[in-house]
Scaffold this motif. Structure first.
Motif: not given
Lengths: 126, 284
Positions: A38, A41, A45, A63, A67, A73
């Motif tokens: 995470l 990201c 991303m 996760c 996300l 996400g």
């Protein structure tokens, strides 16, 4: 260059996945658990995430849920890659927003085909 | 190691029994496929196996040798292109050409463990609008009893179901039984399996609209290939389709079929255009 985040608490699995993905032209980042994934990201991303289920700190499914709860996400393709291969786990992964599912152990062909299936590897028609 | 004389004998035996053409460079293939049979039937070496075949004392061992050599890897939706042709060209063309109520018949001539016929059945279920309420009969044949048993059981390991098929399709058409994935009943009941040798007459099978005969002709010599293709042409409707493997062709093998332009694995009977209407979206 397409980017893939490999999330697995096994260094060996990450190494195998990296080798296959780099051969397919991906830039590979690694994370050893869901929280690290995470954090990765949040910084950048990736195009696709290869996601193990059972990991310390934050599991793969948690996760994925966190996300997908964010706007940014929702973009990356997520391919679960786990030894949890019963229908209940697969259904839960799909419901949480996974795009594909690999049942470990995996090889080059399976990973390539799953990347094709999510539109991130070239289609090999013949 | 297989001696030169035994290799020559196995080659003749396989050619005669199955039409399989074993060229001089297939020692490794022969040894790797037949080695398990030595253990299974408690035979000391390949010479002993050859001796059993020569004296004809065991039909079971003879049959096992043919089966071991003719079993091939198959995947769900193997090669992709023929399955795209199936839904985009073959089914729309045939559906438009056939009167309502007339069923379509499809023959998978080297069905092996069932992945190909089940892939076609899945596509029919996934695309119900393509042929409306028309019935479809899918016949899967193979020379090997062992693979046909697997095909009828419709159970596959996780490696087999992950290649060529997305997880959504897996969850929709399969159910997990122990460590294996089993094809669900609506798919299974669309396919019938029969043991059949391509060297025999096709008369008992009837007429087909589509024939999949992939990755099996490569094992036959040129005259046998031409003979099988000519007989497939007679078993196919004049506007039907033949699908061969990606590495196979009809070029130079008789004149029963010609390639369908822009469709690499699909062939049509070599009949006059008056008999054959153009397939959907195609000028031939």
């Amino acid at each position: 260059m397409k980017t893939c985040l490999v999330v697995d608490d096994s260094g060996l699995v990450r190494k195998i996945a990296r080798r296959i993905l780099e051969r397919l032209g991906f830039l590979v980042e690694e994370a050893a658990d869901g929280q690290i994934a995470l954090d990765c990201c949040a910084k950048a991303m990736p195009d696709v995430i290869l996601l193990d289920w059972e990991m310390p700190n934050v599991s793969g499914i948690e996760c994925l849920r966190r996300l997908r709860a964010t706007e940014a996400g929702k973009a990356p393709k997520v391919i679960f890659c786990t030894s949890l291969n019963d229908m209940e786990h697969i259904a839960a992964a799909l419901e949480a927003g996974a795009d594909e599912y690999i049942m470990k152990p995996f090889d080059d062909d399976i990973l390539h085909e799953k990347l094709e299936a999510v539109g991130l590897a070239e289609k090999d028609l013949l | 190691m297989i001696s030169a004389s035994d290799y020559e004998f196995f080659s003749r035996f396989l050619k005669q029994r199955s039409g399989l053409l074993l060229t001089d460079d297939k020692h490794y293939l022969l040894e790797s496929r037949l080695m398990p049979l030595l253990r299974k039937f408690d035979l000391a070496d390949f010479s002993k196996l050859a001796a059993v075949l020569k004296d004809g004392s065991s039909a079971i061992i003879s049959s096992a040798v043919v089966e071991a050599m003719t079993t091939n890897e198959t995947l769900f939706f193997r090669d992709k292109a023929p399955f795209e042709d199936f839904t985009r060209t073959m089914l729309p063309t045939l559906h438009a050409a056939r009167p309502a109520g007339q069923k379509l018949r499809i023959w998978c001539a080297a069905a092996s463990s069932g992945q190909e016929p089940y892939s076609l059945a899945i596509l029919l279920l996934e695309n119900p609008g393509l042929i409306g309420r028309r019935d479809v009969e899918i016949i899967g044949t193979d020379l090997s009893n062992e693979v046909l048993e697997r095909a009828r059981a419709g159970r596959y390991n996780q490696f087999e179901v992950q290649r060529g098929m997305g997880v959504q399709m897996l969850m929709k058409y399969f159910t997990k039984v122990g460590d294996l994935w089993e094809v669900k009943e609506p798919v299974r009941k669309m396919v019938q399996y029969r043991k059949f040798n391509l060297l025999e007459s096709f008369a008992s099978l009837g007429t087909f609209d589509i024939v999949f005969c992939r990755n099996v002709l490569i094992y036959f010599d040129a005259p046998t290939k031409a003979d099988i293709l000519a007989r497939i042409a007679r078993a196919l409707t004049p506007d039907g389709f033949l699908v061969l493997g990606a590495a196979e062709t009809v070029i130079g093998v008789g004149d029963a079929f010609k390639p369908l332009p822009q469709h690499r694995c699909t062939y049509v009977p070599n009949v006059t255009p008056a008999v054959r209407p153009a397939p959907v979206g195609m000028k031939i």
